[in-house]
Design an enzyme around this catalytic site. Structure first.
Site, PDB file in Angstrom:
ATOM      1  CB  THR A  92      -6.688 -29.644   3.978  1.00 33.05           C
ATOM      2  OG1 THR A  92      -5.914 -28.455   3.979  1.00 33.05           O
ATOM      3  CG2 THR A  92      -5.796 -30.851   4.202  1.00 33.05           C
ATOM      4  CB  VAL A 108       6.338 -26.759   6.010  1.00 33.24           C
ATOM      5  CG1 VAL A 108       5.859 -28.205   5.998  1.00 33.24           C
ATOM      6  CG2 VAL A 108       7.313 -26.505   4.864  1.00 33.24           C
ATOM      7  CG  ASP A 157      -1.352 -30.160   9.670  1.00 31.77           C
ATOM      8  OD1 ASP A 157      -1.595 -29.050   9.151  1.00 31.77           O
ATOM      9  OD2 ASP A 157      -2.097 -31.149   9.550  1.00 31.77           O
ATOM     10  CB  THR A 191      -8.291 -31.104   7.726  1.00 35.27           C
ATOM     11  OG1 THR A 191      -8.619 -29.771   7.325  1.00 35.27           O
ATOM     12  CG2 THR A 191      -9.540 -31.736   8.303  1.00 35.27           C
ATOM     13  CG  HIS A 220      -4.165 -23.226  13.311  1.00 36.25           C
ATOM     14  ND1 HIS A 220      -3.549 -23.034  14.529  1.00 36.25           N
ATOM     15  CD2 HIS A 220      -3.573 -22.362  12.449  1.00 36.25           C
ATOM     16  CE1 HIS A 220      -2.638 -22.082  14.411  1.00 36.25           C
ATOM     17  NE2 HIS A 220      -2.633 -21.648  13.161  1.00 36.25           N
ATOM     18  N   GLY A 221      -2.796 -25.782  10.970  1.00 40.96           N
ATOM     19  CA  GLY A 221      -1.606 -26.616  10.878  1.00 40.96           C
ATOM     20  C   GLY A 221      -0.615 -26.445  12.007  1.00 40.96           C
TER      21      GLY A 221
HETATM   22  N1  ASP Z   1      -3.795 -28.240   7.985  1.00 44.61           N
HETATM   23  C1  ASP Z   1      -3.626 -27.466   6.780  1.00 44.61           C
HETATM   24  C2  ASP Z   1      -2.447 -26.537   6.965  1.00 44.61           C
HETATM   25  O1  ASP Z   1      -2.326 -25.945   8.017  1.00 44.61           O
HETATM   26  C3  ASP Z   1      -4.813 -26.651   6.409  1.00 44.61           C
HETATM   27  C4  ASP Z   1      -6.158 -27.342   6.487  1.00 44.61           C
HETATM   28  O2  ASP Z   1      -6.247 -28.460   6.920  1.00 44.61           O
HETATM   29  O3  ASP Z   1      -7.148 -26.739   6.091  1.00 44.61           O
HETATM   30  O4  ASP Z   1      -1.696 -26.358   6.039  1.00 44.61           O
END
Ligand code: ASP
Length: 299
Positions: free
Chosen positions: A167, A196, A198, A218, A220-221
């Protein structure tokens, strides 16, 4: 005084190349800031550069959902007006961050999703790309390697040996003291169709307020959304009277780990023009140009 910091995800694996991509994006955007361009423009340019880079999980290079398709989320936040724009579950375009900016600038709304977001893109003349153009061999490999979403989350954010996850985001302050933040992602491999994360949610994947600073997240959303990580980081900074940005990011990420068991990374620019980053995963590619004009980067 101008400054910018960018990231390319909380579990980068193609480290050197991703770090270089971050440096290029930060430098290009910093140049614009020194020429008097706005923080919003700088953030959009930096995030577009990262979305165009197929090493990153955003725009070109986005990961695949459970149906093997690309669905992207993005947001941009304006710290001067507290306005923001975001899109979720958008398909077949190269630069979701620019569409998020159009939502902010050209509609009375803050968020458009799925079909509606794509209809809006068409209306604005955003070129459609073939879905395959966004998909890399690596995204296909991740799709085939992992059997389910939970094993992607365990592997990508909690272990060292991973297939990468990238991300992207940027936060900047311009010569007028205006702060902007942006985040863009293809999400996490094997996410449910319609999931969807974060990234497009204000206060979760990003936030900006001229009176305090700006943040892009960035990781775990679902965890980030539960603790409103971006806003928590800003509030923690505020409680520290605006100093110790790194401490504010660290405390907020540690809270997320303790409270909901999730890992991630954050970048910040404060109203004083200080840049900071922190992560609780193994790696995060990042680059910054500080208010003294110094380029720094790391993993
Ligand atoms: N935060 C992003 C999501 O969960 C993924 C990431 O940051 O790698 O969609």
């Amino acid at each position: 005084m101008a400054a910018i910091i960018v990231h390319a995800g909380a579990a980068a694996h193609k480290t050197v190349l991703q770090r270089e991509g971050c440096e290029k994006a930060a430098q290009e955007a910093y140049k614009l800031l020194t020429e008097g361009k706005s923080a919003l423009d700088a953030v959009e340019v930096a995030v577009c550069a990262l979305e165009d880079n197929p090493l990153m999980d955003a725009g070109h290079g986005s990961v695949l959902n459970a149906a093997g398709e690309v669905e992207m989320d993005a947001m941009i936040a304006d710290g001067s007006s507290l306005n923001y724009g975001s899109v979720a579950g958008v398909r077949n375009i190269s630069n979701p961050i620019s569409l998020a900016r159009m939502v902010m600038d050209d509609t009375p709304h803050v968020m458009l999703i799925g079909e509606g977001a794509n209809l809006f893109a068409k209306e604005k003349g955003v070129p459609e790309v073939d879905p395959d153009e966004l998909v890399t061999a690596e995204a296909k490999e991740a799709y085939q390697t992992f059997k389910q979403y939970s094993s992607v989350v365990d592997n990508v954010f909690n272990t060292d040996d991973n297939l990468g996850h990238d991300t992207v985001g940027a936060v900047a302050i311009d010569l007028h003291g205006n702060i902007a933040a942006g985040t863009s992602t293809g999400g996490i491999s094997l996410k449910r169709v319609g999931r969807v994360g974060d990234s497009p949610l204000i206060g979760c994947g990003g936030v900006a307020d001229n009176g305090v600073g700006g943040v892009s997240c960035t990781g775990h959303g679902e965890s980030i959304a539960k603790v409103l990580l971006a806003q928590r980081s800003l509030s923690t900074l505020q409680a520290k009277n605006g100093v110790d940005a790194e401490g504010a990011l660290r405390e907020s990420l540690e809270y997320m780990l303790e409270r909901v068991g999730g890992r991630g990374g954050t970048i910040m620019v404060t109203k004083n023009g200080d840049v900071a980053k922190h992560y609780t995963t193994r790696r995060m590619a990042w680059a910054s140009v500080s208010k003294t004009g110094q380029l720094d980067s790391g993993l």
